[in-house]
Design a protein around this motif. Structure first.
Motif, PDB file in Angstrom:
ATOM      1  N   ASN A  20       0.825  -1.216   0.000  1.00  0.00           N
ATOM      2  CA  ASN A  20       0.000   0.000   0.000  1.00  0.00           C
ATOM      3  C   ASN A  20       0.857   1.263   0.000  1.00  0.00           C
ATOM      4  O   ASN A  20       0.592   2.209  -0.745  1.00  0.00           O
ATOM      5  N   ARG A  21       1.901   1.260   0.823  1.00  0.00           N
ATOM      6  CA  ARG A  21       2.786   2.432   0.875  1.00  0.00           C
ATOM      7  C   ARG A  21       3.555   2.602  -0.428  1.00  0.00           C
ATOM      8  O   ARG A  21       3.797   3.722  -0.894  1.00  0.00           O
ATOM      9  N   PHE A  22       3.934   1.469  -1.035  1.00  0.00           N
ATOM     10  CA  PHE A  22       4.654   1.541  -2.310  1.00  0.00           C
ATOM     11  C   PHE A  22       3.787   2.145  -3.413  1.00  0.00           C
ATOM     12  O   PHE A  22       4.222   3.031  -4.158  1.00  0.00           O
ATOM     13  N   PHE A  23       2.533   1.702  -3.513  1.00  0.00           N
ATOM     14  CA  PHE A  23       1.636   2.233  -4.543  1.00  0.00           C
ATOM     15  C   PHE A  23       1.285   3.697  -4.274  1.00  0.00           C
ATOM     16  O   PHE A  23       1.105   4.490  -5.224  1.00  0.00           O
ATOM     17  N   ASP A  24       1.208   4.087  -2.994  1.00  0.00           N
ATOM     18  CA  ASP A  24       0.990   5.502  -2.678  1.00  0.00           C
ATOM     19  C   ASP A  24       2.158   6.342  -3.173  1.00  0.00           C
ATOM     20  O   ASP A  24       1.980   7.437  -3.715  1.00  0.00           O
ATOM     21  N   GLU A  83       3.852  10.220  -9.659  1.00  0.00           N
ATOM     22  CA  GLU A  83       3.185  10.179 -10.966  1.00  0.00           C
ATOM     23  C   GLU A  83       3.718   9.063 -11.861  1.00  0.00           C
ATOM     24  O   GLU A  83       3.763   9.177 -13.084  1.00  0.00           O
ATOM     25  N   LEU A  84       4.132   7.987 -11.197  1.00  0.00           N
ATOM     26  CA  LEU A  84       4.553   6.803 -11.952  1.00  0.00           C
ATOM     27  C   LEU A  84       3.346   5.995 -12.393  1.00  0.00           C
ATOM     28  O   LEU A  84       3.446   5.193 -13.332  1.00  0.00           O
ATOM     29  N   GLY A  90      -3.715   8.341 -11.106  1.00  0.00           N
ATOM     30  CA  GLY A  90      -4.776   8.215 -10.109  1.00  0.00           C
ATOM     31  C   GLY A  90      -4.283   7.716  -8.767  1.00  0.00           C
ATOM     32  O   GLY A  90      -3.085   7.487  -8.542  1.00  0.00           O
ATOM     33  N   ARG A  91      -5.227   7.556  -7.893  1.00  0.00           N
ATOM     34  CA  ARG A  91      -4.915   7.081  -6.538  1.00  0.00           C
ATOM     35  C   ARG A  91      -5.205   5.590  -6.451  1.00  0.00           C
ATOM     36  O   ARG A  91      -6.316   5.151  -6.785  1.00  0.00           O
ATOM     37  N   PRO A  92      -4.229   4.787  -6.023  1.00  0.00           N
ATOM     38  CA  PRO A  92      -4.432   3.327  -6.004  1.00  0.00           C
ATOM     39  C   PRO A  92      -5.467   2.909  -4.960  1.00  0.00           C
ATOM     40  O   PRO A  92      -5.635   3.559  -3.928  1.00  0.00           O
ATOM     41  N   ILE A  93      -6.167   1.842  -5.243  1.00  0.00           N
ATOM     42  CA  ILE A  93      -7.122   1.270  -4.293  1.00  0.00           C
ATOM     43  C   ILE A  93      -6.346   0.516  -3.217  1.00  0.00           C
ATOM     44  O   ILE A  93      -5.443  -0.273  -3.510  1.00  0.00           O
ATOM     45  N   LYS A  94      -6.688   0.775  -1.979  1.00  0.00           N
ATOM     46  CA  LYS A  94      -5.991   0.133  -0.863  1.00  0.00           C
ATOM     47  C   LYS A  94      -6.292  -1.367  -0.815  1.00  0.00           C
ATOM     48  O   LYS A  94      -7.428  -1.794  -1.009  1.00  0.00           O
ATOM     49  N   LEU A  95      -5.244  -2.138  -0.573  1.00  0.00           N
ATOM     50  CA  LEU A  95      -5.432  -3.568  -0.380  1.00  0.00           C
ATOM     51  C   LEU A  95      -6.092  -3.809   0.971  1.00  0.00           C
ATOM     52  O   LEU A  95      -5.717  -3.205   1.981  1.00  0.00           O
ATOM     53  N   LEU A  96      -7.087  -4.681   1.014  1.00  0.00           N
ATOM     54  CA  LEU A  96      -7.728  -5.033   2.274  1.00  0.00           C
ATOM     55  C   LEU A  96      -6.858  -6.054   2.998  1.00  0.00           C
ATOM     56  O   LEU A  96      -6.399  -7.023   2.404  1.00  0.00           O
TER      57      LEU A  96
END
Length: 233
Positions: free
Chosen positions: A31-35, A41-42, A45-51
């Protein structure tokens, strides 16, 4: 992710699945990596958080080895000590396989016959074993523990779980074992789990857990690494 990840096998044992704690840790990192990717801007949009799995994990009672299990562990360790002591070591290393198994046998004997905990065994100085009085004294330790296998200083720091000084009796089979064990120590040894040069064998109590767990695994015994102090079932 929450449903699939716990079904994946571990890298060290393909027969075991990832624990919920490991899955939570992995998912948090992802989650932190995708944020970060989004902020840089790699990715758009904003990634969906993994549950992630729940923090509330089921408490599993650790199995206590049976009397037969205990006898099997002791027999295996004694046989290993005898086997390796008969070998001729060409290289004079600080530690040997004979020494490793002898150390694990010492751990087992105090855990099984004196009900000592892992930290109590790891931090036990030789001068706290009194055969004449038949007592092993448990009290705070804050001493230099010598050097690890990598040459790094070991600091032995321990406080009794009860918060006060205590002692355990030396009875039966343990008395005979300690009498022989202590008689064969050299003048440099200071610890019950000594390398032979005044250094404690393990850099931390975790070494005890790893060593005993390996023996239990080889024998197919379930239970905690140092739960021999519990009542046999």
């Amino acid at each position: 992710f929450r449903e699939l990840a716990p079904t994946l096998p571990t890298l060290t044992d393909p027969n075991k699945n990832l624990s919920p704690i490991t899955v939570r840790s992995m998912g948090g990192h992802l989650n932190r990596f995708f944020d970060w990717c989004s902020m840089e801007e790699l990715i758009s949009g904003r990634p969906i958080k993994l549950l992630l799995p729940s923090k509330k994990l089921k408490t599993v009672r650790t199995a206590i080895p049976t009397t037969a299990d205990r006898k099997a562990v002791e027999a295996k360790l004694r046989a290993a000590v005898k086997e390796w002591e008969s070998k001729d070591y060409k290289k004079k290393n600080r530690t040997t396989e004979a020494g490793r198994f002898k150390t694990l046998l010492r751990v087992f004997m105090l855990g099984n016959y004196a009900s000592l905990r892992r930290g109590e065994i790891w931090s036990l100085p030789l001068d706290r074993i009194d055969l004449e009085q038949g007592k092993i004294y448990i009290s705070p330790v804050d001493q230099d523990g010598g050097l690890s296998k990598d040459g790094k200083p070991i600091h032995v720091k321990f406080k009794p779980k009860s918060g006060r000084d205590d002692w355990q009796p030396i009875v039966g089979k343990l008395r005979d074992f300690l009498a022989e064990d202590l008689a064969n120590r050299n003048e440099d040894e200071r610890w019950f789990l000594d390398k032979g040069d005044g250094s404690v064998w393990f850099a931390s109590p975790d070494g005890i857990t790893k060593g005993i767990k390996k023996i239990l695994y080889e024998l197919g015994i379930e239970g905690g690494a140092i739960h021999f102090s519990g009542k046999p079932v």
